[in-house]
Design a protein around this motif. Structure first.
Motif, PDB file in Angstrom:
ATOM      1  N   VAL A 181       0.840  -1.199   0.000  1.00  0.00           N
ATOM      2  CA  VAL A 181       0.000   0.000   0.000  1.00  0.00           C
ATOM      3  C   VAL A 181       0.878   1.253   0.000  1.00  0.00           C
ATOM      4  CG1 VAL A 181      -1.726   1.321   1.294  1.00  0.00           C
ATOM      5  CG2 VAL A 181      -1.908  -1.179   1.166  1.00  0.00           C
ATOM      6  N   GLU A 182       1.914   1.251   0.817  1.00  0.00           N
ATOM      7  CA  GLU A 182       2.800   2.414   0.919  1.00  0.00           C
ATOM      8  C   GLU A 182       3.542   2.671  -0.387  1.00  0.00           C
ATOM      9  OE1 GLU A 182       2.728  -0.140   3.041  1.00  0.00           O
ATOM     10  OE2 GLU A 182       1.707   0.835   4.733  1.00  0.00           O
ATOM     11  N   HIS A 241       0.991   4.076  -2.850  1.00  0.00           N
ATOM     12  CA  HIS A 241       0.667   5.455  -2.461  1.00  0.00           C
ATOM     13  C   HIS A 241       1.756   6.413  -2.953  1.00  0.00           C
ATOM     14  CE1 HIS A 241      -0.389   8.873   0.205  1.00  0.00           C
ATOM     15  NE2 HIS A 241       0.929   8.983   0.312  1.00  0.00           N
ATOM     16  N   ASP A 242       3.005   6.096  -2.664  1.00  0.00           N
ATOM     17  CA  ASP A 242       4.108   6.986  -3.055  1.00  0.00           C
ATOM     18  C   ASP A 242       4.191   7.137  -4.567  1.00  0.00           C
ATOM     19  OD1 ASP A 242       4.681   7.215  -0.382  1.00  0.00           O
ATOM     20  OD2 ASP A 242       6.410   5.852  -0.415  1.00  0.00           O
ATOM     21  N   MET A 261       1.302   9.391  -5.740  1.00  0.00           N
ATOM     22  CA  MET A 261       1.526  10.795  -5.361  1.00  0.00           C
ATOM     23  C   MET A 261       2.604  11.437  -6.227  1.00  0.00           C
ATOM     24  SD  MET A 261      -0.537  11.767  -2.879  1.00  0.00           S
ATOM     25  CE  MET A 261       0.196  12.983  -1.788  1.00  0.00           C
ATOM     26  N   ASP A 290      -6.608   0.663  -1.140  1.00  0.00           N
ATOM     27  CA  ASP A 290      -6.199   1.307   0.119  1.00  0.00           C
ATOM     28  C   ASP A 290      -5.307   2.515  -0.151  1.00  0.00           C
ATOM     29  OD1 ASP A 290      -7.625  -0.575   1.527  1.00  0.00           O
ATOM     30  OD2 ASP A 290      -5.860  -1.769   2.110  1.00  0.00           O
ATOM     31  N   ALA A 291      -4.409   2.383  -1.116  1.00  0.00           N
ATOM     32  CA  ALA A 291      -3.530   3.502  -1.466  1.00  0.00           C
ATOM     33  C   ALA A 291      -4.326   4.664  -2.036  1.00  0.00           C
ATOM     34  CB  ALA A 291      -2.474   3.043  -2.475  1.00  0.00           C
ATOM     35  N   THR A 312      -5.747   6.914   0.736  1.00  0.00           N
ATOM     36  CA  THR A 312      -4.773   7.810   1.357  1.00  0.00           C
ATOM     37  C   THR A 312      -4.339   8.911   0.392  1.00  0.00           C
ATOM     38  OG1 THR A 312      -2.885   6.397   0.755  1.00  0.00           O
ATOM     39  CG2 THR A 312      -3.944   5.985   2.883  1.00  0.00           C
ATOM     40  N   VAL A 313      -4.290   8.607  -0.903  1.00  0.00           N
ATOM     41  CA  VAL A 313      -3.964   9.619  -1.909  1.00  0.00           C
ATOM     42  C   VAL A 313      -5.051  10.687  -1.957  1.00  0.00           C
ATOM     43  CG1 VAL A 313      -3.777  10.050  -4.392  1.00  0.00           C
ATOM     44  CG2 VAL A 313      -2.489   8.181  -3.359  1.00  0.00           C
ATOM     45  N   TYR A 349      -3.799  14.515  -1.515  1.00  0.00           N
ATOM     46  CA  TYR A 349      -3.247  14.876  -2.820  1.00  0.00           C
ATOM     47  C   TYR A 349      -3.012  16.370  -3.002  1.00  0.00           C
ATOM     48  CZ  TYR A 349      -7.785  16.590  -4.544  1.00  0.00           C
ATOM     49  OH  TYR A 349      -8.944  17.293  -4.733  1.00  0.00           O
TER      50      TYR A 349
END
Length: 316
Positions: free
Chosen positions: A68-69, A72-73, A76, A104-105, A108-109, A113
């Motif tokens: 997920v991390e 996400h990165d 982004m 899930d990512a 969080t984005v 964002y």
């Protein structure tokens, strides 16, 4: 509004097609003989794998979804600054963790964002959707090609999600595994019992090559042949006949876990090409990627098309 399409490394499409249409590839981690590789569908790396024999039997190979991390990165850094709307189509969630991790990512984005958006100098809001393609390999590639067609038609983002999810149910896929024992062993490691030990035993005892056919990943054996070439020719003839009958999108997606010389020598390929050219259907012919080759086994074939409900016709 700039719309971007994201697919993961399990999606098989010709490299030139993906590059031309600006597809963003969500990588998958490949672990072969304890060595870790990041599969971004790079054509040079894929060729090195084929030429170096790393996709052959005898190598311990696994795939692993980005965390997920990590996703996400990546979103982004690469997606938020470039697009106003992003559609992410993943390999079927019944076979991989990618859909769940990407979803899930995405959450969080969407919550964070604005800072990345402002830093990039791109004004306005950002929206994103993660869609379970319900497909594998060539089927996922077919859905991506159709999605790009819808984006070009400037379909609204809500209509686009609905159209993609609905269209996915019309995709029919044929898989010819070169070695059903390879698939069974890979499935066993994942806890997937969809390939039975009985089928593997029959394949070994009788030296049979099955054709697995169905909608999405819900396939079943529809033909058993005594050699690979016969199975390939039957699938090519089936596809040519469906093209002549009319498709729901002007593409046929075909991915092959073979060298290009072996692909060009496939029985029935010339006939399928001729029929596609005559009917203005684009044949999306690709070398199977690292991720999909690890999953289904080297030397395998995957063909997908979209059509009205039908059964596989075992053309001789």
């Amino acid at each position: 509004m700039r719309v971007g399409l994201i697919v993961d490394s399990a999606c098989d499409l010709p490299h030139e097609f993906a590059t031309k249409h600006g597809l963003f590839i969500l990588p998958v981690t490949a672990i072969i003989n304890g060595e870790t590789y990041i599969d971004t569908h790079d054509s040079v790396l894929t060729q090195q794998f084929y030429q170096g024999g790393l996709l052959e039997k005898g190598h311990h190979a696994e795939t692993e979804a980005f965390s997920v991390e990590q996703i996400h990165d990546l979103f982004m850094e690469k997606i938020v600054p470039e697009y106003d709307i992003a559609i992410c189509e993943t390999v079927t969630r019944s076979r991989s963790q990618i859909y769940h991790n990407a979803s899930d990512a995405m959450h969080t984005v969407m919550a964070n964002y604005e800072t990345a958006r402002k830093a990039s100098g791109r004004p306005g809001k950002f929206s994103m959707r993660v869609i379970d393609s319900k497909q594998i390999f060539a089927g996922q590639g077919l859905l991506a090609a159709h999605t790009l067609k819808l984006i070009k038609q400037k379909v609204s983002k809500n209509a686009l999600k609905y159209e993609v999810e609905t269209f996915s149910d019309n995709i029919f896929t044929c898989v010819i595994p070169r070695d059903i024992h390879y698939i069974r062993e890979r499935a066993r490691r994942r806890g997937d019992k969809s390939v039975s030990a009985v089928a593997a035993f029959l394949g070994k005892a009788l030296n049979l090559t099955p054709v697995i056919f169905g909608q999405g990943v819900e396939g079943k054996p529809v033909a058993k042949t005594f050699n690979f070439d016969t199975a390939v020719e039957r699938v090519m003839n089936y596809a040519a006949s469906r093209v002549e009958a009319g498709l729901l999108t002007p593409y046929v997606s075909l991915s092959c876990g073979l060298s290009w010389d072996e692909i060009e020598a496939l029985p029935g390929l010339d006939r399928l090409r001729e029929v596609c050219e005559r009917t203005n259907v684009e044949l999306l012919l690709s070398q199977m990627g690292i991720t999909s080759s690890i999953y289904v086994g080297p030397g395998s074939i995957c063909l997908s098309l979209a059509a009205e409900p039908h059964e596989f016709q075992d053309y001789q």
